[in-house]
Scaffold this motif. Structure first.
Motif, short mmCIF file in Angstrom:
data_model
loop_
_atom_site.label_atom_id
_atom_site.label_comp_id
_atom_site.label_asym_id
_atom_site.label_seq_id
_atom_site.Cartn_x
_atom_site.Cartn_y
_atom_site.Cartn_z
N ASN A 1 0.82 -1.21 0.00
CA ASN A 1 0.00 0.00 0.00
C ASN A 1 0.86 1.26 0.00
O ASN A 1 0.57 2.23 -0.73
CB ASN A 1 -0.93 0.00 1.21
CG ASN A 1 -2.01 1.05 1.11
OD1 ASN A 1 -2.60 1.25 0.06
ND2 ASN A 1 -2.27 1.73 2.20
N ARG B 1 1.06 3.96 -3.02
CA ARG B 1 0.71 5.35 -2.76
C ARG B 1 1.81 6.31 -3.23
O ARG B 1 1.53 7.33 -3.85
CB ARG B 1 0.46 5.55 -1.27
CG ARG B 1 0.05 6.97 -0.89
CD ARG B 1 -0.13 7.10 0.62
NE ARG B 1 -1.08 6.13 1.13
CZ ARG B 1 -1.08 5.68 2.39
NH1 ARG B 1 -0.16 6.09 3.23
NH2 ARG B 1 -1.98 4.81 2.78
N TYR B 2 3.08 5.95 -2.94
CA TYR B 2 4.16 6.89 -3.23
C TYR B 2 4.80 6.70 -4.60
O TYR B 2 5.44 7.61 -5.12
CB TYR B 2 5.23 6.81 -2.13
CG TYR B 2 4.74 7.39 -0.83
CD1 TYR B 2 4.66 8.76 -0.65
CD2 TYR B 2 4.33 6.55 0.20
CE1 TYR B 2 4.20 9.30 0.55
CE2 TYR B 2 3.86 7.08 1.40
CZ TYR B 2 3.80 8.45 1.57
OH TYR B 2 3.33 8.98 2.74
N VAL B 3 4.63 5.52 -5.19
CA VAL B 3 5.22 5.28 -6.52
C VAL B 3 4.19 5.49 -7.62
O VAL B 3 4.45 6.16 -8.62
CB VAL B 3 5.83 3.86 -6.61
CG1 VAL B 3 6.34 3.57 -8.02
CG2 VAL B 3 6.96 3.70 -5.60
N PHE B 4 3.00 4.93 -7.43
CA PHE B 4 1.96 5.02 -8.47
C PHE B 4 0.86 6.03 -8.13
O PHE B 4 -0.11 6.17 -8.87
CB PHE B 4 1.32 3.64 -8.69
CG PHE B 4 2.31 2.61 -9.17
CD1 PHE B 4 2.81 2.65 -10.46
CD2 PHE B 4 2.75 1.61 -8.31
CE1 PHE B 4 3.72 1.70 -10.90
CE2 PHE B 4 3.66 0.66 -8.74
CZ PHE B 4 4.16 0.71 -10.03
N ASN B 5 1.00 6.68 -6.94
CA ASN B 5 0.01 7.65 -6.49
C ASN B 5 -1.39 7.05 -6.40
O ASN B 5 -2.39 7.70 -6.67
CB ASN B 5 0.00 8.88 -7.43
CG ASN B 5 -0.59 10.10 -6.76
OD1 ASN B 5 -0.50 10.24 -5.54
ND2 ASN B 5 -1.20 10.98 -7.52
N GLN B 6 -1.43 5.77 -6.02
CA GLN B 6 -2.71 5.07 -5.93
C GLN B 6 -2.64 4.05 -4.79
O GLN B 6 -1.89 3.09 -4.85
CB GLN B 6 -3.02 4.35 -7.25
CG GLN B 6 -4.33 3.57 -7.26
CD GLN B 6 -5.54 4.49 -7.11
OE1 GLN B 6 -5.66 5.47 -7.84
NE2 GLN B 6 -6.41 4.18 -6.17
N SER B 7 -3.43 4.26 -3.74
CA SER B 7 -3.48 3.32 -2.62
C SER B 7 -4.30 2.09 -3.00
O SER B 7 -5.12 2.13 -3.91
CB SER B 7 -4.09 3.98 -1.39
OG SER B 7 -3.31 5.05 -0.95
#
Length: 201
Positions: free
Chosen positions: A41, A45-51
């Motif tokens: 998660n 969140r920080y690599v793909f900007n998607q949790s």
């Protein structure tokens, strides 16, 4: 106070050993999945900007499993917190008798709590509620409370049974764990250190 483990024996020992293996398997996988889920998660969140949309809900589910399966495991290993100032001052036979009373009382309390938890799970199941993200029946989360409390009750009952043998001078804090001041992990670490020091000479 820590304890020393003795070998299981009889039918109760076999049942206890099977339960122990199941508990370890569930706890091991539960903690592993929590770690993988949390890392995935954060990465998302920080690599793909998607949790991961179900990450928080899954971790809540796993925390309930680990907490209540851990209750049975801690009881089985005799590593629960105890207030033992008066208990430690008693002679062995009185300590065994007191342990029977404590273990029996706690087993009954755990069984009563398990029954109330079971009734609550039945109510939740009858309402057909589901979790918002995973869309799983909500009662599947709470059923682990019933299982954990039931296993803890069973372990305390085994402790009481084991201490009924007053011919045995050992006091048991669980079915297989002997009450002792020695910390087996610390003793093992000290022994390894001493062996290493001897080998280096």
């Amino acid at each position: 106070m820590q304890s020393n483990t003795v070998a299981p024996f009889g039918l109760l020992g076999k049942i206890d050993a099977v339960i122990g293996r199941i508990e370890i398997w569930i706890l091991g996988w539960g903690i592993t999945l929590m770690a993988v889920n949390t890392i995935a998660n954060v990465f998302g969140r920080y690599v793909f900007n998607q949790s991961i949309y179900f990450s928080e809900e899954l971790n809540e589910f796993l925390i309930v499993i680990v907490t209540f399966m851990g209750l049975g495991y801690a009881t089985r290993k005799g590593i629960h917190i105890r207030m033992s100032a008066i208990y430690d001052a008693l002679p062995i036979k009185l300590r065994k008798g007191l342990m029977v009373v404590i273990a029996t009382t706690t087993a009954v309390v755990m069984a009563v709590l398990a029954w109330y938890a079971f009734e609550y799970v039945q109510k939740v199941a009858s309402r057909g509620r589901i979790t918002p993200a995973l869309q799983l029946p909500l009662y599947l989360t709470y059923v682990w409370v019933v299982i954990g409390l039931t296993l803890a009750s069973f372990q305390y009952l085994l402790t009481a049974i084991r201490n009924l043998n007053f011919a045995d001078e050992d006091v048991y804090v669980s079915y297989l764990e002997i009450d002792s001041y020695e910390d087996p992990e610390t003793a093992s670490a000290i022994k390894k250190f001493q062996d290493t020091a001897e080998a280096d000479k």
